[in-house]
Write a protein that holds these residues in place. Structure first.
Motif, PDB file in Angstrom:
ATOM      1  N   ALA A 265       0.843  -1.215   0.000  1.00 11.35           N
ATOM      2  CA  ALA A 265       0.000   0.000   0.000  1.00 11.35           C
ATOM      3  C   ALA A 265       0.870   1.253   0.000  1.00 11.35           C
ATOM      4  CB  ALA A 265      -0.910   0.002   1.230  1.00 11.35           C
TER       5      ALA A 265
ATOM      6  N   LEU B 123      -1.744  -6.002   8.268  1.00 12.60           N
ATOM      7  CA  LEU B 123      -0.952  -6.778   9.218  1.00 12.60           C
ATOM      8  C   LEU B 123       0.428  -6.156   9.393  1.00 12.60           C
ATOM      9  CD1 LEU B 123      -0.517  -9.411  10.845  1.00 12.60           C
ATOM     10  CD2 LEU B 123      -0.008 -10.564   8.682  1.00 12.60           C
ATOM     11  N   ASP B 124       0.897  -6.165  10.639  1.00 12.69           N
ATOM     12  CA  ASP B 124       2.242  -5.682  10.968  1.00 12.69           C
ATOM     13  C   ASP B 124       3.221  -6.846  10.816  1.00 12.69           C
ATOM     14  OD1 ASP B 124       4.557  -4.838  12.326  1.00 12.69           O
ATOM     15  OD2 ASP B 124       3.387  -3.587  13.698  1.00 12.69           O
ATOM     16  N   ILE B 125       4.286  -6.651  10.041  1.00 11.90           N
ATOM     17  CA  ILE B 125       5.227  -7.763   9.800  1.00 11.90           C
ATOM     18  C   ILE B 125       5.994  -8.155  11.066  1.00 11.90           C
ATOM     19  CG2 ILE B 125       5.525  -7.412   7.310  1.00 11.90           C
ATOM     20  CD1 ILE B 125       8.245  -6.021   8.010  1.00 11.90           C
TER      21      ILE B 125
ATOM     22  N   GLN C 249       4.295   9.050  -4.304  1.00 15.44           N
ATOM     23  CA  GLN C 249       5.235   9.251  -3.201  1.00 15.44           C
ATOM     24  C   GLN C 249       4.618  10.263  -2.239  1.00 15.44           C
ATOM     25  OE1 GLN C 249       9.212  10.543  -4.324  1.00 15.44           O
ATOM     26  NE2 GLN C 249      10.075   9.366  -2.624  1.00 15.44           N
TER      27      GLN C 249
ATOM     28  N   SER D  10      16.361  -2.995  -0.771  1.00 15.86           N
ATOM     29  CA  SER D  10      17.432  -2.428   0.046  1.00 15.86           C
ATOM     30  C   SER D  10      17.738  -1.015  -0.443  1.00 15.86           C
ATOM     31  CB  SER D  10      18.674  -3.321  -0.012  1.00 15.86           C
ATOM     32  OG  SER D  10      19.616  -2.856   0.938  1.00 15.86           O
ATOM     33  N   THR D  11      18.761  -0.438   0.117  1.00 16.56           N
ATOM     34  CA  THR D  11      19.016   0.964  -0.186  1.00 16.56           C
ATOM     35  C   THR D  11      20.462   1.249  -0.578  1.00 16.56           C
ATOM     36  OG1 THR D  11      19.207   3.144   0.825  1.00 16.56           O
ATOM     37  CG2 THR D  11      19.136   1.283   2.335  1.00 16.56           C
TER      38      THR D  11
ATOM     39  N   ALA E 180      18.512   3.436  -5.579  1.00 17.33           N
ATOM     40  CA  ALA E 180      18.980   4.809  -5.345  1.00 17.33           C
ATOM     41  C   ALA E 180      17.777   5.606  -4.812  1.00 17.33           C
ATOM     42  CB  ALA E 180      19.517   5.389  -6.654  1.00 17.33           C
TER      43      ALA E 180
ATOM     44  N   ILE F 176       0.609  -7.502   2.133  1.00 18.90           N
ATOM     45  CA  ILE F 176       0.658  -7.370   3.600  1.00 18.90           C
ATOM     46  C   ILE F 176       1.138  -5.949   3.893  1.00 18.90           C
ATOM     47  CG2 ILE F 176       1.852  -8.063   5.717  1.00 18.90           C
ATOM     48  CD1 ILE F 176       2.105 -10.877   4.606  1.00 18.90           C
ATOM     49  N   ASP F 177       0.335  -5.194   4.636  1.00 17.77           N
ATOM     50  CA  ASP F 177       0.714  -3.811   4.953  1.00 17.77           C
ATOM     51  C   ASP F 177      -0.038  -3.408   6.222  1.00 17.77           C
ATOM     52  OD1 ASP F 177       0.987  -0.845   4.835  1.00 17.77           O
ATOM     53  OD2 ASP F 177       1.804  -1.248   2.848  1.00 17.77           O
ATOM     54  N   ASP F 178       0.628  -2.689   7.117  1.00 22.00           N
ATOM     55  CA  ASP F 178      -0.074  -2.240   8.335  1.00 22.00           C
ATOM     56  C   ASP F 178      -0.619  -0.821   8.177  1.00 22.00           C
ATOM     57  OD1 ASP F 178       2.170  -0.658   8.473  1.00 22.00           O
ATOM     58  OD2 ASP F 178       2.714  -1.225  10.527  1.00 22.00           O
TER      59      ASP F 178
ATOM     60  N   GLN G 275       8.867  -5.108   0.502  1.00 23.23           N
ATOM     61  CA  GLN G 275       9.037  -3.655   0.445  1.00 23.23           C
ATOM     62  C   GLN G 275       8.745  -2.984   1.786  1.00 23.23           C
ATOM     63  OE1 GLN G 275       9.992  -2.218  -2.549  1.00 23.23           O
ATOM     64  NE2 GLN G 275       9.942  -4.254  -3.486  1.00 23.23           N
ATOM     65  N   ALA G 276       8.003  -3.667   2.673  1.00 26.33           N
ATOM     66  CA  ALA G 276       7.587  -3.021   3.927  1.00 26.33           C
ATOM     67  C   ALA G 276       8.815  -2.689   4.768  1.00 26.33           C
ATOM     68  CB  ALA G 276       6.657  -3.942   4.717  1.00 26.33           C
ATOM     69  N   ALA G 277       8.844  -1.491   5.303  1.00 27.81           N
ATOM     70  CA  ALA G 277       9.980  -1.098   6.136  1.00 27.81           C
ATOM     71  C   ALA G 277       9.672   0.201   6.853  1.00 27.81           C
ATOM     72  CB  ALA G 277      11.225  -0.897   5.259  1.00 27.81           C
TER      73      ALA G 277
ATOM     74  N   VAL H  16      14.357   6.842  -5.100  1.00 31.53           N
ATOM     75  CA  VAL H  16      13.227   6.551  -5.982  1.00 31.53           C
ATOM     76  C   VAL H  16      12.238   7.719  -5.944  1.00 31.53           C
ATOM     77  CG1 VAL H  16      11.515   4.810  -6.612  1.00 31.53           C
ATOM     78  CG2 VAL H  16      13.495   4.143  -5.234  1.00 31.53           C
TER      79      VAL H  16
ATOM     80  N   LYS I  10      19.066  -2.168   7.157  1.00 30.10           N
ATOM     81  CA  LYS I  10      18.921  -2.712   5.798  1.00 30.10           C
ATOM     82  C   LYS I  10      20.101  -3.633   5.478  1.00 30.10           C
ATOM     83  CE  LYS I  10      15.098  -1.014   4.048  1.00 30.10           C
ATOM     84  NZ  LYS I  10      14.083  -1.787   3.337  1.00 30.10           N
TER      85      LYS I  10
HETATM   86  N1  LIG Z   1      11.716   5.570  -1.788  1.00 33.40           N
HETATM   87  C1  LIG Z   1      13.036   5.466  -1.866  1.00 33.40           C
HETATM   88  O1  LIG Z   1      13.721   6.382  -2.360  1.00 33.40           O
HETATM   89  C2  LIG Z   1      13.736   4.224  -1.391  1.00 33.40           C
HETATM   90  C3  LIG Z   1      15.116   4.143  -1.561  1.00 33.40           C
HETATM   91  C4  LIG Z   1      15.772   2.997  -1.119  1.00 33.40           C
HETATM   92  C5  LIG Z   1      15.048   1.973  -0.552  1.00 33.40           C
HETATM   93  N2  LIG Z   1      13.717   2.093  -0.380  1.00 33.40           N
HETATM   94  C6  LIG Z   1      12.998   0.975   0.237  1.00 33.40           C
HETATM   95  O2  LIG Z   1      11.898   0.654  -0.587  1.00 33.40           O
HETATM   96  C7  LIG Z   1      10.819   0.154   0.210  1.00 33.40           C
HETATM   97  C8  LIG Z   1       9.557   0.935  -0.097  1.00 33.40           C
HETATM   98  O3  LIG Z   1       9.759   2.304   0.286  1.00 33.40           O
HETATM   99  P1  LIG Z   1       8.695   3.440  -0.039  1.00 33.40           P
HETATM  100  O4  LIG Z   1       9.452   4.650  -0.411  1.00 33.40           O
HETATM  101  O5  LIG Z   1       7.661   2.900  -0.943  1.00 33.40           O
HETATM  102  O6  LIG Z   1       8.085   3.723   1.404  1.00 33.40           O
HETATM  103  P2  LIG Z   1       6.562   3.722   1.893  1.00 33.40           P
HETATM  104  O7  LIG Z   1       6.580   4.236   3.301  1.00 33.40           O
HETATM  105  O8  LIG Z   1       5.684   4.403   0.909  1.00 33.40           O
HETATM  106  O9  LIG Z   1       6.218   2.170   1.883  1.00 33.40           O
HETATM  107  C9  LIG Z   1       6.471   1.319   2.972  1.00 33.40           C
HETATM  108  C10 LIG Z   1       5.220   0.506   3.197  1.00 33.40           C
HETATM  109  O10 LIG Z   1       5.483  -0.432   4.247  1.00 33.40           O
HETATM  110  C11 LIG Z   1       4.390  -0.413   5.161  1.00 33.40           C
HETATM  111  N3  LIG Z   1       4.926  -0.790   6.475  1.00 33.40           N
HETATM  112  C12 LIG Z   1       5.793  -0.102   7.260  1.00 33.40           C
HETATM  113  N4  LIG Z   1       6.025  -0.776   8.402  1.00 33.40           N
HETATM  114  C13 LIG Z   1       5.291  -1.925   8.328  1.00 33.40           C
HETATM  115  C14 LIG Z   1       5.099  -3.020   9.205  1.00 33.40           C
HETATM  116  N5  LIG Z   1       5.698  -3.070  10.411  1.00 33.40           N
HETATM  117  N6  LIG Z   1       4.277  -4.021   8.818  1.00 33.40           N
HETATM  118  C15 LIG Z   1       3.644  -3.973   7.608  1.00 33.40           C
HETATM  119  N7  LIG Z   1       3.781  -2.957   6.735  1.00 33.40           N
HETATM  120  C16 LIG Z   1       4.593  -1.942   7.100  1.00 33.40           C
HETATM  121  C17 LIG Z   1       3.878   1.017   5.142  1.00 33.40           C
HETATM  122  O11 LIG Z   1       2.541   1.150   5.583  1.00 33.40           O
HETATM  123  C18 LIG Z   1       4.033   1.359   3.656  1.00 33.40           C
HETATM  124  O12 LIG Z   1       2.884   1.003   2.921  1.00 33.40           O
HETATM  125  C19 LIG Z   1      11.294   0.280   1.654  1.00 33.40           C
HETATM  126  O13 LIG Z   1      11.802  -0.968   2.058  1.00 33.40           O
HETATM  127  C20 LIG Z   1      12.404   1.302   1.587  1.00 33.40           C
HETATM  128  O14 LIG Z   1      13.323   1.147   2.635  1.00 33.40           O
HETATM  129  C21 LIG Z   1      13.034   3.200  -0.776  1.00 33.40           C
END
Ligand SMILES: NC(=O)c1ccc[n+]([C@@H]2O[C@H](COP(=O)([O-])OP(=O)(O)OC[C@H]3O[C@@H](n4cnc5c(N)ncnc54)[C@H](O)[C@@H]3O)[C@@H](O)[C@H]2O)c1
Length: 313
Positions: A9, A50-52, A178, A116-117, A171, A30-32, A73-75, A173, A147
């Motif tokens: 999500a 759901l929380d991972i 966003q 990862s990042t 890099a 899966i997304d919290d 992707q969740a983080a 994104v 990470k």
């Molecule tokens: N956006 C960037 O520039 C970038 C760069 C490097 C890495 N990343 C990685 O890419 C992934 C996606 O990032 P994003 O920019 O889309 O961020 P985002 O915050 O939009 O997406 C993260 C998603 O994870 C969900 N989430 C967070 N904690 C959770 C938990 N405990 N349980 C379940 N769901 C959970 C959030 O609700 C959210 O939907 C992440 O792992 C991030 O570290 C992003």
């Protein structure tokens, strides 16, 4: 193929979900919803709120859906939150990832693609160079540490449990969806503020002639393509940088977005203010791309500005 997308999500995850569905796969998210939004969720995807960190629940979902592959992707994604709350960062990014890997082993998942990042894991990238796969990681923030730790676990699970692991080091994104209200995501923040005619702040632009931090901006659709390749078994490498290799200063970024957006509502260019660098931020981060990317910065920013323009402010 059945695929679980954690964080589906969120910004990147929701685009990965769309890409998978468009390629004919069955998707469970899966997304919290801690930072993700319901409106990002594809109607054709199954959704588990759901929380991972809840390992048993995660296991139950995996047993029910029996995925062939996982895009994780969740983080906790904010560098500055990680410096303030390193324990929470590690609980989600390290222990949460372990819950996903353990559940994946239980149902014999074939492949896991992990977000990862590259933007954080390599630390400061010296002028005139790009961080390549040979560059030793130097995680400088708790976020980069968590990470990097998760990457190490993925590698172990590949060696010991036979899961095909793909570590995708993104890099910076950017693209539609966003979040412009967070602390990170400078493209989204600038798009929204510039379209609204509000002033923008350029961190780490210290003196006249200093154009701010240097970053490598990669369009979200190119990140989706890398995930699809990994999940569909078309990627051999275990670790890849998903990047353009091009360096852009914050000032250049702001100017390009201003051009794409055209004059703001009051007909003027928005004001720009200098601000100090934030804790945990890097001055320069540019990566050596492993895979070709399709989208130029001008094309990607034009699509992103259009998307923000089409939304109510
Ligand atoms: N956006 C960037 O520039 C970038 C760069 C490097 C890495 N990343 C990685 O890419 C992934 C996606 O990032 P994003 O920019 O889309 O961020 P985002 O915050 O939009 O997406 C993260 C998603 O994870 C969900 N989430 C967070 N904690 C959770 C938990 N405990 N349980 C379940 N769901 C959970 C959030 O609700 C959210 O939907 C992440 O792992 C991030 O570290 C992003």
């Amino acid at each position: 193929m059945r695929v679980i997308v954690t964080g589906g999500a969120g910004f990147v995850g929701s685009h990965v979900v769309d890409g998978l569905l468009a390629s004919g796969h069955e998707v469970l998210v899966i997304d919290d919803l801690s930072s993700g939004r319901r409106e990002n969720l594809a109607p054709n995807a199954i959704f588990e709120e759901l929380d991972i960190r809840k390992g048993e629940k995660v296991n139950e979902v995996f047993k029910r859906f029996r995925p062939h592959a996982v895009s994780h992707q969740a983080a906790q994604t904010s560098v500055s939150v990680s410096t303030r709350e390193p324990l929470r960062d590690a609980e989600i990014n390290v222990l949460g990832t372990l819950n996903i890997l353990e559940a994946a082993v239980t149902v014999d998942v074939e492949r896991v693609a992990f977000a990862s990042t590259g933007g954080a894991i390599y630390g400061e990238v010296p002028e005139g160079t790009r961080a390549g796969l040979h560059t030793p990681p130097e995680p400088l923030s708790p976020y980069a540490c968590s990470k990097f730790a998760a990457e190490a676990y993925l590698h172990r699970y590949q060696e010991v449990k036979g899961i095909q692991a793909h570590i995708l080091r993104y890099a910076n994104v950017y693209g539609p969806r966003q979040d412009p209200h967070g602390e990170a995501g400078v493209v989204a923040i600038f798009c929204q503020r510039i379209l609204a005619g509000e002033p923008i702040q350029i961190n780490a632009m210290k003196t006249e002639g200093d154009d701010g931090c240097i970053r490598d901006y990669v369009y979200v659709e190119d990140v989706v393509q890398a995930n699809l390749m990994a999940l569909e078994g078309e990627l051999e490498a275990e670790i890849v940088n998903i990047a353009t290799g091009q360096e852009t200063t914050t000032l250049e970024l702001a100017n390009t977005i201003q051009q794409q957006a055209g004059p703001s509502q009051n007909g003027k260019q928005v004001e720009m203010h200098r601000a100090p660098m934030r804790e945990g931020d890097l001055q320069r981060s540019v990566l050596e791309p492993t895979l070709p990317v399709e989208t130029s910065l001008a094309q990607g920013l034009a699509q992103t500005v259009d998307w923000f323009r089409s939304r109510p402010i």
